[in-house]
Enzyme design. Structure first.
Site, short mmCIF file in Angstrom:
data_model
loop_
_atom_site.label_atom_id
_atom_site.label_comp_id
_atom_site.label_asym_id
_atom_site.label_seq_id
_atom_site.Cartn_x
_atom_site.Cartn_y
_atom_site.Cartn_z
NE ARG A 1 2.24 -6.95 -29.21
CZ ARG A 1 3.07 -7.31 -28.26
NH1 ARG A 1 3.73 -6.38 -27.57
NH2 ARG A 1 3.27 -8.59 -27.98
CG ASN B 1 6.69 -3.70 -24.67
OD1 ASN B 1 5.52 -3.35 -24.52
ND2 ASN B 1 7.03 -4.97 -24.79
CE LYS C 1 7.14 -3.74 -17.26
NZ LYS C 1 6.08 -4.35 -18.09
CG ASP D 1 2.06 -9.87 -19.96
OD1 ASP D 1 2.24 -8.87 -20.69
OD2 ASP D 1 2.93 -10.74 -19.79
#
EC number: 3.5.2.3
Length: 348
Positions: A21, A45, A103, A251
């Site tokens: 994050r 992401n 990715k 993950d």
């Protein structure tokens, strides 16, 4: 690896798939990863995805700034593939040692993936460049067509996207990330040395009954979603076999409590605090501790062409309770296995 009944000593592991994050959340979660792992493949992401070398350098520095003194940790950065990504920018980042991999998120497959790839054909020139460079492609392997059931998305992806791609680019290095099905386990097992997989602790420990029977458990909700028991067992058998192209990828994906415990909750398990001990418990249950070190510490570097970490980590058989929550500035994080007792813990 030495494995007395009470201690497991392994080469320092790496996490080949983690979400750290940004902002205050990053500062909270990074130490849980940097304390244990020598390196981690950091997912790109963010709300503004990492698509340029400069953005990756800046993000890497924010991560390093959050690593506590005394932790020896190297974040390995990844590039978020989009339909419009510049192949020259990707190559520059790879040659400069900024990007370790790229990715592929199918558009809208998971958190912050709306910028993702609409079709593999749209990025074929980029993928061809990656094949020539020997740059690994990390794949969230699910189709996102509305008519495909969420429990079938991974198997459908293999047939319609993954296999045609690998037939077309036969020397492209591919990591099939967080595999969840017997279909994926068999596909990777049958593949060649250009194909590997990561597996999460939650997909080894649980199946969809654990998430849905007797009340919904939002902190087991992740994507790809937990599947039937037969798929869980296939994953467990794959790692227990000593298969060398499967390796640790947690993950770990933190969301604040109010974003998980809501009428439309976010997907992701924050498992960094307990993941290594969770993997150890699975390998022990499968009578496969002889393969534990390779899964955690050796197979990943071998696939990526990187050296094994120099240090060591010890896990001790010492029952400890996972915290119920972890404080954030204006909320809290509920970790994977919150409040539960775990058999193995990392020696501090």
């Amino acid at each position: 690896m030495t494995a007395p009944s009470q201690v497991l000593k392994i080469r320092r592991p790496d996490d080949w798939h983690v979400h750290l994050r940004d902002g205050d959340m990053l500062k909270t979660v990074v130490p849980y990863t940097s304390e244990i792992y020598g390196r981690a493949i950091v997912m790109p992401n963010l709300a503004s995805p990492i698509t340029t070398v400069d953005a990756a350098i800046a993000y890497r520095q924010r991560i390093l700034d959050a690593v506590p003194a005394g932790h020896d940790f190297t974040p390995l950065m990844t590039c978020y593939l989009t339909d419009s990504l510049d192949a020259d920018e990707l190559e520059r980042g790879f040659h400069e040692g900024v990007f370790t991999a790229a990715k592929l998120y199918p558009a809208n497959a998971t958190t912050n993936s709306s910028h993702g790839v609409t079709s593999v054909d749209a990025i074929m020139p980029v993928l061809e460049r990656m094949e020539k460079l020997g740059m690994p492609l990390l794949v969230h392997g699910e189709v996102t067509h509305a008519e495909v059931d969420i429990f079938d998305r991974e198997a459908r992806f293999i047939d319609t996207v993954m296999e045609p791609l690998r037939q077309r680019l036969t020397a492209l290095k591919v990591v099939f990330e967080h595999i969840t099905t017997k279909d994926a386990a068999q596909y990777v097992r049958d593949g060649n040395d250009y194909l590997a997989a990561t597996i999460t602790p939650q997909h080894l420990m649980f199946n969809r009954n654990d998430m849905l029977v007797g009340g919904i458990r939002p902190h087991l909700y992740c994507l790809p979603i937990l599947k039937r028991n037969i798929h869980q067992q296939a994953l467990r058998e794959l790692v227990a076999s000593g298969f060398t192209r499967a390796f640790l990828g947690t993950d770990s994906a933190p969301h604040s409590r109010h974003r998980k415990e809501t009428s439309c909750g976010c997907a992701g398990c924050f498992n960094a605090p307990s993941a290594l001990g969770s993997y150890a418990a699975v390998f022990e249950e499968m009578n496969a501790l002889a393969h534990f070190e390779a899964f955690c510490s050796l197979n990943g570097p071998q696939f990526y062409g990187l050296p094994v970490n120099a240090g060591w980590v010890e896990l001790v058989r010492d029952e400890q309770q996972v915290p119920e929550n972890i404080a954030l500035a204006d909320d809290s994080l509920v970790p994977f296995l919150a409040g539960e007792t775990v058999r193995w813990s990392v020696k501090k």
